[in-house]
Motif scaffolding. Sequence first.
Motif, mmCIF file in Angstrom:
data_model
loop_
_atom_site.group_PDB
_atom_site.id
_atom_site.type_symbol
_atom_site.label_atom_id
_atom_site.label_comp_id
_atom_site.label_asym_id
_atom_site.label_seq_id
_atom_site.Cartn_x
_atom_site.Cartn_y
_atom_site.Cartn_z
ATOM 1 N N LEU A 254 0.806 -1.206 0.000
ATOM 2 C CA LEU A 254 0.000 0.000 0.000
ATOM 3 C C LEU A 254 0.846 1.266 0.000
ATOM 4 C CD1 LEU A 254 -2.690 -1.082 2.609
ATOM 5 C CD2 LEU A 254 -2.844 -1.156 0.122
ATOM 6 N N LEU A 255 2.160 1.111 0.056
ATOM 7 C CA LEU A 255 3.075 2.248 0.082
ATOM 8 C C LEU A 255 4.113 2.070 -1.016
ATOM 9 C CD1 LEU A 255 3.710 2.359 3.947
ATOM 10 C CD2 LEU A 255 2.107 3.763 2.650
ATOM 11 N N PRO A 256 4.743 3.161 -1.464
ATOM 12 C CA PRO A 256 5.807 3.018 -2.463
ATOM 13 C C PRO A 256 6.948 2.188 -1.904
ATOM 14 C CG PRO A 256 5.162 5.319 -2.206
ATOM 15 C CD PRO A 256 4.514 4.574 -1.103
ATOM 16 N N GLY A 257 7.478 1.302 -2.703
ATOM 17 C CA GLY A 257 8.591 0.480 -2.266
ATOM 18 C C GLY A 257 9.860 1.288 -2.102
ATOM 19 N N PRO A 258 10.852 0.728 -1.410
ATOM 20 C CA PRO A 258 12.139 1.426 -1.263
ATOM 21 C C PRO A 258 12.742 1.729 -2.630
ATOM 22 C CG PRO A 258 12.015 -0.470 0.207
ATOM 23 C CD PRO A 258 10.847 -0.571 -0.712
ATOM 24 N N ARG A 259 13.349 2.901 -2.743
ATOM 25 C CA ARG A 259 13.927 3.296 -4.033
ATOM 26 C C ARG A 259 14.884 4.461 -3.857
ATOM 27 N NH1 ARG A 259 8.753 4.128 -7.200
ATOM 28 N NH2 ARG A 259 8.051 2.596 -5.676
ATOM 29 N N ALA A 260 15.733 4.620 -4.847
ATOM 30 C CA ALA A 260 16.648 5.761 -4.917
ATOM 31 C C ALA A 260 16.768 6.168 -6.383
ATOM 32 C CB ALA A 260 18.014 5.395 -4.347
ATOM 33 N N GLY A 261 17.183 7.395 -6.605
ATOM 34 C CA GLY A 261 17.323 7.884 -7.972
ATOM 35 C C GLY A 261 15.999 8.065 -8.684
ATOM 36 N N HIS A 262 14.920 8.153 -7.940
ATOM 37 C CA HIS A 262 13.593 8.386 -8.508
ATOM 38 C C HIS A 262 13.427 9.886 -8.781
ATOM 39 C CE1 HIS A 262 13.579 8.786 -4.165
ATOM 40 N NE2 HIS A 262 12.615 9.680 -4.290
ATOM 41 N N CYS A 263 12.263 10.248 -9.269
ATOM 42 C CA CYS A 263 11.969 11.671 -9.445
ATOM 43 C C CYS A 263 10.644 11.981 -8.764
ATOM 44 C CB CYS A 263 11.935 12.074 -10.917
ATOM 45 S SG CYS A 263 10.706 11.232 -11.905
ATOM 46 N N TYR A 272 3.814 13.948 -6.785
ATOM 47 C CA TYR A 272 3.904 12.740 -7.596
ATOM 48 C C TYR A 272 5.303 12.141 -7.462
ATOM 49 C CZ TYR A 272 -0.496 13.812 -9.971
ATOM 50 O OH TYR A 272 -1.816 14.052 -10.256
ATOM 51 N N ILE A 273 5.369 10.830 -7.336
ATOM 52 C CA ILE A 273 6.636 10.098 -7.243
ATOM 53 C C ILE A 273 6.665 9.064 -8.357
ATOM 54 C CG2 ILE A 273 8.048 8.552 -5.825
ATOM 55 C CD1 ILE A 273 6.709 9.856 -3.366
ATOM 56 N N TRP A 274 7.748 9.054 -9.127
ATOM 57 C CA TRP A 274 7.837 8.170 -10.287
ATOM 58 C C TRP A 274 9.164 7.414 -10.314
ATOM 59 C CZ3 TRP A 274 6.225 5.250 -14.011
ATOM 60 C CH2 TRP A 274 7.028 4.991 -15.125
ATOM 61 N N SER A 275 9.091 6.124 -10.534
ATOM 62 C CA SER A 275 10.206 5.263 -10.881
ATOM 63 C C SER A 275 11.272 5.213 -9.784
ATOM 64 C CB SER A 275 10.783 5.686 -12.236
ATOM 65 O OG SER A 275 11.685 4.715 -12.721
ATOM 66 N N GLY A 276 12.540 5.100 -10.178
ATOM 67 C CA GLY A 276 13.638 4.904 -9.248
ATOM 68 C C GLY A 276 14.191 3.486 -9.328
ATOM 69 N N ARG A 277 15.218 3.205 -8.545
ATOM 70 C CA ARG A 277 15.852 1.883 -8.510
ATOM 71 C C ARG A 277 15.735 1.295 -7.115
ATOM 72 N NH1 ARG A 277 21.708 3.228 -10.181
ATOM 73 N NH2 ARG A 277 21.175 5.049 -8.927
ATOM 74 N N GLN A 287 20.115 -4.004 -10.218
ATOM 75 C CA GLN A 287 19.138 -3.214 -9.476
ATOM 76 C C GLN A 287 17.874 -3.114 -10.323
ATOM 77 O OE1 GLN A 287 20.447 0.324 -7.353
ATOM 78 N NE2 GLN A 287 22.557 -0.145 -7.911
ATOM 79 N N VAL A 288 16.745 -3.332 -9.682
ATOM 80 C CA VAL A 288 15.471 -3.341 -10.393
ATOM 81 C C VAL A 288 14.950 -1.911 -10.514
ATOM 82 C CG1 VAL A 288 13.108 -4.172 -10.363
ATOM 83 C CG2 VAL A 288 14.966 -5.658 -9.584
ATOM 84 N N CYS A 289 14.623 -1.509 -11.720
ATOM 85 C CA CYS A 289 14.009 -0.196 -11.930
ATOM 86 C C CYS A 289 12.506 -0.279 -11.677
ATOM 87 C CB CYS A 289 14.264 0.302 -13.351
ATOM 88 S SG CYS A 289 15.950 0.841 -13.644
ATOM 89 N N CYS A 290 12.017 0.659 -10.901
ATOM 90 C CA CYS A 290 10.578 0.718 -10.625
ATOM 91 C C CYS A 290 9.873 1.402 -11.793
ATOM 92 C CB CYS A 290 10.319 1.499 -9.343
ATOM 93 S SG CYS A 290 11.233 0.904 -7.912
ATOM 94 N N LYS A 291 8.644 0.982 -12.053
ATOM 95 C CA LYS A 291 7.848 1.598 -13.114
ATOM 96 C C LYS A 291 6.497 2.066 -12.584
ATOM 97 C CE LYS A 291 9.875 -1.082 -16.905
ATOM 98 N NZ LYS A 291 9.584 -1.996 -18.044
ATOM 99 N N ASP A 292 6.445 2.323 -11.294
ATOM 100 C CA ASP A 292 5.174 2.702 -10.689
ATOM 101 C C ASP A 292 5.121 4.206 -10.436
ATOM 102 O OD1 ASP A 292 7.212 2.468 -8.912
ATOM 103 O OD2 ASP A 292 6.052 1.484 -7.336
#
Length: 747
Positions: A254-263, A272-277, A287-292
Amino acid sequence: TNQWFLPAVRGDIPPGCAAHGFVCDGTRILVFGGMVEYGRYSNDLYELQASRWLWKKVKPQAPSNGSPPCPRLGHSFSLYGNKCYLFGGLANESEDSNNNVPRYLNDFYELELQHGSGVVGWSIPVTKGILPSPRESHTAIVYCRKDVGSPKMYIFGGMCGCRLNDLWELDIETMTWSRPETKGTVPLPRSLHTANVIGNKMYVFGGWVPQSAGGEITAPDGEWKCTGSFSYLNLDTTEWIGLISDCQEDKSNLLPGPRAGHCAVAVGTRLYIWSGRDGYRKAWNNQVCCKDLWYLDTERPLAPSQVQLIRATTNSFQLKWDEVPTVEGYLLQLHADSPVPPVAAVPGTGVPETSVLSSQGSGCSLHQSPQSLPSIPYPEMKVDHPSQTNNLIPNNVQVSLSSNSKAEGKEKVAVPENKVAQETMKNHGDATGFKESNAPSLLPVCTSSAQTSANVGELHDLDKQTVNPDASVSSTVSSSQTMVTQQAVKTESSSTNGAVVKDETSLTTFNSKSEAAETAYIMPSTKVNTGQTTDSHSSKAPQRAVRSRERRWYDVGIFKNNSAVVSQFYLLPEETLNISNKGEGADVPDYRLLKKQDLFPGTVYRFRVAAINGCGVGPFSKISEFKTCIPGFPGAPSTVKITKSVDCIHLSWEPPASPSGNILEYSAYLAIRSTQLQENPSQLVFMRIYCGLKTSCVVTAAQLANAHVDYSSRPAIVFRISAKNERGYGPATQVRWLQGKATVTQS
């Protein structure tokens, strides 16, 4: 529409790069520096004109007191006014790109922009105080308090061989660096996080943080991880507030997963929060890139504009109001002049025409975009899926995430069972609607089909002066008038030399109760006040009685878009009404169990609307008042055209679609200047300029010279046209003829 698209750009298209600087100035975007390939960094500056999707490489002048910025990555690039501020980053000391020798920077540059397009040049400001230590992958934001005009730039965190969590402040007016003292729990040291300003808060999300619980900044590289922690800094009080802790479990996604280098980007009060690794999978040698895509609603939405009338019939209204950015729906309520008896609870009558949102507790809540998770739980608020119609809001799991804003950033998540969305206004007379919460609301973005709004037509004349008709609605109508319809002006063109309606627009209409009432309302060639009447039906004693007792508002429904067709509203059981008047803790009715009440002919209804986002229901709009039509009277004239000539204008219209008998005559009226308008500008005074059987008339230059220019929205000259049958005059079509700057005169 929440739909991605790939624009066809042209011009000096920059090469792909990572960790660059990026600012948005109106419709142009500036990109500086970044890593073009491993070990090779850039110091090029590119400008994108987003209105034309045109790239241009710009070459600023070098500073007079030093060298221009060296190639770098991981720097900050912040905009305030007509200047960009560049700080820090990482450079490669080696001339060989394959032999990367990192050098952390703490240099500071100012870039002056030209208005609209282009830049002037770089400068190196002379600063006072202690400069922040060298770093890269930090964040920098600019904030200016409303009561203190001095803008401040805040730098937080970053990387200099180890992660940092220090906060630095630069007074842009005095160019003085300082270390502000903060209260609360400081977020863990981090880099490659994001920081955005909304209101007086700096929201910090994600990044690389220490693996160890203690947060030691001397930990070796293997002990760092990505985080999904989320905090904000109150920039007025310099107090840190934790919203989502690093150790908080999220088994339900229900929350954004851990990530870095997102925008992250702020649009109004929404983040708004998009993508990241995601660095958790580094052991897999990738490292998995997020697409959410996620968003955070930080506060309740603003009040919409007053409800406007598009069309009225004997038992329905077609209504609209101005859109409020970044909201999920609108709660529309009405109050009837005639008494509406409460009813006992009734069995379910099926799914209501408009689904309703649940609002018990407004908390942080997030979900993923349907592109990666088709079925998504929603908190407190429901967003439509692409497969659903625009005016429905789906039923989903409701999630409440409330924050302990003053203590250690701990969170509490409650996931109730899946249930049908239901409206939970704690008090239908309360403009705030939902219960209060300290935490903003985080929601996942859901793709939806494009929203539509009423088009505003344009009236163009061939002498290069432009005027436009506009939607216009009177919000106050006496009880002797029937309020009425707006007819759509159809798209047409004309070969005549003059103004032509080019697009669809809304035209307000009014209806008088009878011919006798109409003569009191508008008389030939005389000045009358449209907001007052001496008709015996508008006695003020009953009105005072209505105002003295508690006004009960009834739900029409919750609508996805900013328009609604209203023919019914929901009746609350008597016990629910009694509870709702008490405010807190009221039981929430299920729309499916409520009885619907039809609208009555010739009845005045008051309307108000409130916008809804993840934080709850915002304040209600100002109240508008409309009256359903009375059977037997002719409808309003339609397809109004205004054609401009050298010394006059021509009005033409089509007969009513429902004449309800033979049309005996038409009347056209012009709003004129009056001393009465100076006392009460909202009460227009009209003069009849035409009466006859023809469906057209000429408005002379002498008549136009006496016209009142209405400034209630955009400057406009106001006309009304109505038809009369055996029973009397029906509703009048109102046209607001927008005036260009060259044609507007003060009235």
